[in-house]
Design a protein around this motif. Structure first.
Motif, mmCIF file in Angstrom:
data_model
loop_
_atom_site.group_PDB
_atom_site.id
_atom_site.type_symbol
_atom_site.label_atom_id
_atom_site.label_comp_id
_atom_site.label_asym_id
_atom_site.label_seq_id
_atom_site.Cartn_x
_atom_site.Cartn_y
_atom_site.Cartn_z
ATOM 1 N N THR A 96 0.915 -1.663 -0.161
ATOM 2 C CA THR A 96 -0.348 -0.179 -0.086
ATOM 3 C C THR A 96 1.001 1.306 -0.110
ATOM 4 O O THR A 96 0.382 2.061 -0.198
ATOM 5 C CB THR A 96 -0.299 0.013 0.993
ATOM 6 N N GLY A 97 2.542 1.516 0.205
ATOM 7 C CA GLY A 97 2.971 2.138 0.290
ATOM 8 C C GLY A 97 2.898 3.369 -0.715
ATOM 9 O O GLY A 97 3.214 4.386 -0.395
ATOM 10 N N ALA A 98 2.344 3.174 -2.160
ATOM 11 C CA ALA A 98 2.611 3.400 -2.938
ATOM 12 C C ALA A 98 1.427 4.902 -2.973
ATOM 13 O O ALA A 98 1.548 6.297 -3.360
ATOM 14 C CB ALA A 98 2.160 3.497 -4.826
ATOM 15 N N ALA A 99 0.101 3.608 -2.375
ATOM 16 C CA ALA A 99 -0.562 5.339 -2.729
ATOM 17 C C ALA A 99 -1.552 5.461 -0.598
ATOM 18 O O ALA A 99 -2.105 6.367 -0.772
ATOM 19 C CB ALA A 99 -1.786 4.737 -2.971
ATOM 20 N N ASN A 100 -0.264 4.830 0.097
ATOM 21 C CA ASN A 100 -0.701 5.240 1.399
ATOM 22 C C ASN A 100 0.642 6.211 2.517
ATOM 23 O O ASN A 100 1.561 5.407 2.460
ATOM 24 C CB ASN A 100 -1.323 3.953 1.942
ATOM 25 N N VAL A 101 0.395 7.284 2.551
ATOM 26 C CA VAL A 101 1.677 7.985 3.339
ATOM 27 C C VAL A 101 2.093 7.352 4.260
ATOM 28 O O VAL A 101 3.732 6.952 4.849
ATOM 29 C CB VAL A 101 1.337 9.021 2.681
ATOM 30 N N SER A 102 0.583 6.478 5.668
ATOM 31 C CA SER A 102 1.005 6.507 6.582
ATOM 32 C C SER A 102 1.711 5.353 6.045
ATOM 33 O O SER A 102 2.470 4.574 7.752
ATOM 34 C CB SER A 102 0.504 6.742 7.305
ATOM 35 N N ALA A 103 1.761 3.899 5.171
ATOM 36 C CA ALA A 103 2.901 2.760 5.052
ATOM 37 C C ALA A 103 4.101 2.934 5.163
ATOM 38 O O ALA A 103 5.064 2.162 4.938
ATOM 39 C CB ALA A 103 1.989 1.733 4.272
ATOM 40 N N ARG A 104 4.362 4.499 4.778
ATOM 41 C CA ARG A 104 6.155 4.608 4.748
ATOM 42 C C ARG A 104 7.035 4.620 4.735
ATOM 43 O O ARG A 104 7.413 5.800 5.319
ATOM 44 C CB ARG A 104 5.901 5.986 3.329
ATOM 45 N N THR A 105 7.126 3.733 5.875
ATOM 46 C CA THR A 105 7.706 3.665 7.269
ATOM 47 C C THR A 105 8.393 2.590 8.009
ATOM 48 O O THR A 105 7.355 1.280 8.023
ATOM 49 C CB THR A 105 7.252 4.767 8.342
ATOM 50 N N LEU A 106 9.232 2.486 8.789
ATOM 51 C CA LEU A 106 9.670 1.591 9.932
ATOM 52 C C LEU A 106 8.558 1.385 10.756
ATOM 53 O O LEU A 106 8.814 0.494 11.412
ATOM 54 C CB LEU A 106 10.751 0.739 9.743
ATOM 55 N N ASP A 107 8.553 2.566 11.157
ATOM 56 C CA ASP A 107 7.311 2.609 12.960
ATOM 57 C C ASP A 107 6.290 2.963 11.361
ATOM 58 O O ASP A 107 5.626 4.293 12.452
ATOM 59 C CB ASP A 107 8.199 4.097 13.245
ATOM 60 N N THR A 108 5.513 1.894 11.421
ATOM 61 C CA THR A 108 3.807 1.925 11.454
ATOM 62 C C THR A 108 3.288 2.927 12.273
ATOM 63 O O THR A 108 3.099 2.395 13.526
ATOM 64 C CB THR A 108 3.498 0.998 10.991
ATOM 65 N N PRO A 109 2.100 3.834 12.217
ATOM 66 C CA PRO A 109 1.283 3.903 13.123
ATOM 67 C C PRO A 109 0.975 2.625 14.130
ATOM 68 O O PRO A 109 -0.031 2.045 13.869
ATOM 69 C CB PRO A 109 0.586 5.376 12.159
ATOM 70 N N GLU A 110 1.122 2.792 15.724
ATOM 71 C CA GLU A 110 0.187 1.823 16.523
ATOM 72 C C GLU A 110 -1.102 1.594 16.125
ATOM 73 O O GLU A 110 -1.509 0.709 16.299
ATOM 74 C CB GLU A 110 0.727 2.282 17.719
ATOM 75 N N GLU A 111 -2.215 2.299 15.841
ATOM 76 C CA GLU A 111 -3.541 2.613 15.497
ATOM 77 C C GLU A 111 -3.983 0.953 14.492
ATOM 78 O O GLU A 111 -5.053 0.552 14.524
ATOM 79 C CB GLU A 111 -4.417 3.576 15.694
ATOM 80 N N GLU A 112 -2.629 1.738 13.886
ATOM 81 C CA GLU A 112 -3.061 1.185 11.838
ATOM 82 C C GLU A 112 -2.122 -0.017 12.430
ATOM 83 O O GLU A 112 -3.086 -1.667 12.081
ATOM 84 C CB GLU A 112 -2.294 1.718 11.005
ATOM 85 N N ILE A 113 -1.265 -0.802 13.107
ATOM 86 C CA ILE A 113 -0.851 -2.070 13.483
ATOM 87 C C ILE A 113 -1.609 -3.127 14.560
ATOM 88 O O ILE A 113 -2.328 -4.146 14.008
ATOM 89 C CB ILE A 113 0.973 -1.265 13.839
ATOM 90 N N GLY A 114 -2.387 -2.302 15.238
ATOM 91 C CA GLY A 114 -3.519 -2.440 16.342
ATOM 92 C C GLY A 114 -4.648 -2.861 15.370
ATOM 93 O O GLY A 114 -5.530 -4.414 16.063
ATOM 94 N N GLU A 115 -5.196 -2.203 14.168
ATOM 95 C CA GLU A 115 -5.998 -3.014 13.506
ATOM 96 C C GLU A 115 -4.995 -4.149 12.709
ATOM 97 O O GLU A 115 -6.326 -4.263 12.172
ATOM 98 C CB GLU A 115 -6.749 -1.647 12.208
ATOM 99 N N MET A 116 -4.200 -4.320 11.732
ATOM 100 C CA MET A 116 -3.786 -4.873 11.419
ATOM 101 C C MET A 116 -3.952 -6.339 12.234
ATOM 102 O O MET A 116 -4.643 -7.554 11.532
ATOM 103 C CB MET A 116 -2.610 -4.734 11.290
ATOM 104 N N MET A 117 -3.673 -6.596 14.217
ATOM 105 C CA MET A 117 -3.490 -7.713 14.411
ATOM 106 C C MET A 117 -5.276 -7.447 14.467
ATOM 107 O O MET A 117 -5.766 -8.729 14.931
ATOM 108 C CB MET A 117 -2.887 -6.807 15.529
#
Length: 830
Positions: free
Chosen positions: A417-438
């Motif tokens: 998703t990194g091409a279209a999703n700015v918040s994915a362009r990092t090794l430190d993914t926001p916790e709430e997004e990591i939490g949503e994945m989990m």
């Protein structure tokens, strides 16, 4: 007279010998009388007080259990003999690395139904099967019994009877201290792998025995002598702790629900020999929890009603605090689908009780379903369960979450998703997004534990272009079911607004929950439910959102792992466009930030895997056959081929996007910072994998089969010609051949040689829902003729091309290719 005298003398001698023998025997008996009596007493049934002494520590429950010094006894009431009990063996504590990373504390090693019965002065523990059954009222039940004799797991001497002779006492110490394969934590494969010699009795013991009203829990500590243990090699030992759970199954089994392949469920099966169908009737039931309404009248009125017994999951006490909320959400996300089935608060997440709150609580206790948090580097999560084979009722389940699994999701989030999703362009993914994945992974695994298998057709139900629509994705998600492997939206393009990138529940999940769990009060048998269940399917039959697709991606374009949208070519085109953007920016998002290349290397390796999946989805189109499970009354065909035009377009896409050298992957800023060499081999392996998939006996068989029923079709000959023409395009234009193409072309010749000389063994799956390959006699088919013809045509073309002014390495390459072809053709003709 002489004869009478002789007879008298003989009789006298015999009498004298007998008298002497009796005298000797009497003396001998006197000398050993005490030991003989003692030996007899040892085998005799003793008094209760002599066995269960005042020193006994007693625990009351399903059986009374007694610990007398270092020995353990079961006091089994006669009224539970011959009753069905579920026995589950689990690993409670495990050494690092055992099983290669996919075994853990909580892993189930066996599940079986047992019952206890008396035979003379013994109690037998018998393993019971329900694979073959017949009603007790029918004569054939006797034949079923004698032709399905139950194995005896163990035979116990009766030690004593209780005071009122309502229960029997047996000593279980030896049973739980020995290495009994049926309840062991080490399979024969693991024993062989680690060169296990024996169980070391001096380092093995019963840890605890606890009895509860409906179950008994036993913990065993075992140490095995092993030449090659997975860790601590010098110890030459494997130590693990096992938990043995035995729970009384319901006296009256849950009313089963007959399986229908049009709705996805895990199943249990039985052969009913009481059938009147002139053969044993195979009955297959879905696996599900027993949900019954507390208030049947309110339920019948359409009101939401709580179940008599809700499904409760406890979080492992070792779960990190910051992840608990997401886990609970993932579990309770299934409350909404259960509401569709008429139940409220049907599934609940709780923290495990503390030792102060409940000192008896154990994650291995079969009374509790637990989300196990495993400190392991394995990247995975699973949702197993145990069930009653008589009815399919799920008794308990443990969700397994491995600690490093979120790393995989972070990586895939960035790559897909990194091409279209700015918040994915990092090794430190926001916790709430990591939490949503989990949360969604936990919900997916809970889905398995509720009885739902993967539904790989769910992603195909949404048009590809709808995944670029923010409003659509926010409402409907990425697929019609969370049980598909549609993890991320890799279709959305830069500039698309308000896009949901992470999967979520879909309409199929509500539909399947209702079909499997809605209580049908008016039906008194599984058979009486069928008209209602059929009607529910008929109402949704023409809507792709409610279609179930088995996990059979070898031939069905709509049921593919990791697919997104209803057009693999369009979806993979979007995905590849995004992936090229990510590849170009990968150093900037990783090594430039961390000042080392570890993450860059890891992500580049996974990027190759993502690329390969996109390509694989298009490969499946070639020779693709749709499977639409249906009953005859629905009309139409179960199996239909993908149209000729789409198959040709797929082959053209493959020539352009995998067989033409993917130059975008050959990035010096990446390759020359993660490895000293082997760049061409990375590309070759990728290309060869999909080349071999195209040139498989299975796919060629389906392409040839099209000739039998279709008017317009993409034939095996056309596919082979298109492939050869594209792969050897340089030979048609006097161009030099670069290293990547030379490697690919050699792989092509070798694969064609394989098709000429090797035998075909269809791949078969033992798991329900995994479809095997087509089975046909290759030597009697067109395969050899087509391959030989293509190699002959190629050889003629190369003989001309080698003289067309190409450079030396290309000429050598053509000479080698001709020699290889000659070898295969000569070998195959012998």
């Amino acid at each position: 007279m002489k004869k009478l005298l002789l007879l008298f003398i003989c009789l006298s001698i015999v009498s004298l010998e007998n008298a002497q023998a009796q005298k000797k025997k009497g003396k001998k008996s006197k000398a050993v009388a005490a030991p003989a009596a003692k030996s007899k007493d040892k085998d005799a049934i003793k008094s209760y007080a002599d066995v269960i002494t005042k020193e006994a520590i007693t625990d009351d429950g399903l059986f009374k259990t007694h610990q007398v010094k270092k020995e353990y006894f079961y006091e089994i009431p006669f009224n539970v003999l011959n009753k069905d009990m579920l026995w589950v063996s689990r690993i409670a504590q495990i050494p690092e690395g055992l099983g290669g990373g996919y075994m853990n504390a909580g892993s189930k090693t066996n599940e079986q139904v047992v019952h206890w019965l008396r035979f003379q002065d013994k109690i037998l523990l018998k393993i019971k099967s329900f694979s073959n059954i017949a009603p007790d009222t029918k004569a054939i039940a006797k034949s079923v019994q004698v032709n399905n004799y139950e194995p005896t797991l163990y035979a116990f001497n009766i030690e004593a009877f209780n005071a009122d002779s309502t229960a029997v006492v047996i000593n279980v110490t030896k049973f739980f201290s020995e290495d009994v394969p049926a309840i062991s934590g080490l399979s024969s494969r693991l024993r062989k792998e680690y060169k296990v010699k024996k169980l070391d009795a001096s380092r093995s013991f019963v840890n605890s025995v606890k009895s509860f009203p409906e179950n008994i829990e036993v913990k065993q500590d075992f140490t095995y002598s092993a030449s090659e243990p997975p860790t601590q090699a010098k110890s030459e030992s494997i130590s693990l702790q096992m938990n043995q759970s035995m729970i009384l199954l319901p006296e009256v089994p849950m009313q089963p629900r007959l399986y229908d392949p049009r709705v996805g469920f895990f199943t249990v099966s039985q052969n009913d020999f009481g059938s009147m169908q002139l053969k044993a009737d195979e009955k297959t039931y879905i696996r599900r929890w027993r949900l019954e309404p507390k208030d049947p009248e309110a339920y019948a009125r359409g009101e939401l009603v709580e179940p008599v017994k809700p499904i409760i999951y406890y979080l492992d006490p070792g779960t990190p605090e910051n992840l608990k909320a997401y886990m609970k959400q993932g579990i309770e996300d299934w409350q909404k689908p259960f509401e569709t089935a008429g139940f409220k608060n049907a599934i609940i997440a709780k923290d495990a009780p503390t030792p102060e709150e409940d000192p008896e609580f154990s994650p291995e206790d079969i009374r509790y379903s637990v989300v196990r948090y495993v400190a392991s580097t394995t990247r995975n999560a699973v949702g197993p369960s145990v069930s009653d084979p008589r009815s399919g009722e799920i008794i308990e389940s443990d969700i397994i979450w491995y600690h490093n699994h979120l790393r995989s999701y972070r990586n895939r989030y960035l790559l897909e998703t990194g091409a279209a999703n700015v918040s994915a362009r990092t090794l430190d993914t926001p916790e709430e997004e990591i939490g949503e994945m989990m949360r969604m992974v936990i919900a997916h695994e809970v889905g398995h534990a509720l009885g739902f298998p993967h539904n790989m057709a769910a992603s195909y139900s949404y048009p590809v272009e709808s995944l670029r629509d923010g409003a659509f994705t926010q409402e409907f998600g990425l697929a019609a079911s969370l049980m598909d492997y549609t993890r991320y939206n890799y279709v959305a393009q830069p500039g698309d607004k308000n896009i949901r990138f992470i999967r979520q529940m879909g309409p199929y999940d509500h539909y399947a929950a209702n079909w499997g769990y809605r209580y049908i009060a008016e039906a008194n048998s599984a058979e009486e439910e069928v008209p209602v269940l059929d009607q529910w399917i008929a109402e949704k039959a023409n809507d792709p959102k409610y279609k179930f697709g088995r996990q059979s991606s070898t031939f069905d374009p709509q049921s593919q792992t990791e697919g997104v949208g209803d057009d693999p070519v369009a979806a993979s085109t979007y995905g590849l466009k995004n992936l090229k953007y990510v590849a170009a920016n990968l150093p900037a998002w990783t090594s430039d930030k961390t000042n080392n290349y570890d993450d860059l290397e890891e992500l580049y390796g996974e990027l190759l895997g993502v690329y390969s999946r996109y390509v694989g989805h298009v490969v499946t189109n070639v020779g693709g056959v749709f499977e639409d499970l249906k009953k005859p009354e629905q009309g139409g065909f179960v199996y239909t081929r993908l149209d000729e035009k789409s198959q040709r377009a797929s082959m053209q896409w493959l020539q352009k996007n995998i067989f033409a050298t993917p130059e975008w992957l050959i990035d010096k800023s990446i390759l020359q910072n993660i490895d000293h060499a082997g760049y061409f081999e990375k590309v070759r392996k990728l290309q060869e994998r999909h080349l071999n998939s195209l040139l498989s006996f299975d796919r060629l068989g389906r392409l040839m089969d099209a000739e039998t029923t279709a008017v317009n079709y993409y034939s095996a000959l056309e596919m082979l010609k298109d492939l050869r023409t594209g792969l050897w395009s340089e030979a048609n234009s006097a161009k030099n051949v670069a290293i990547y193409r030379r490697n690919l072309q050699r792989s092509y010749i070798d694969r064609m040689g394989y098709l000429l000389k090797e035998e075909y063994t269809p791949r078969r799956f033992n798991r329900g829902g995994f479809e095997g390959a087509i089975n046909y006699e290759v030597a009697a088919s067109d395969v050899r003729a087509l391959v030989r013809g293509e190699l002959t045509s190629l050889r003629s073309k190369l003989k001309i091309a080698r003289k067309a002014g190409v450079n030396t390495v290309t000429r050598y390459h053509y000479d080698d290719a001709i020699a290889r072809i000659d070898t295969y053709l000569d070998t195959s003709s012998k």
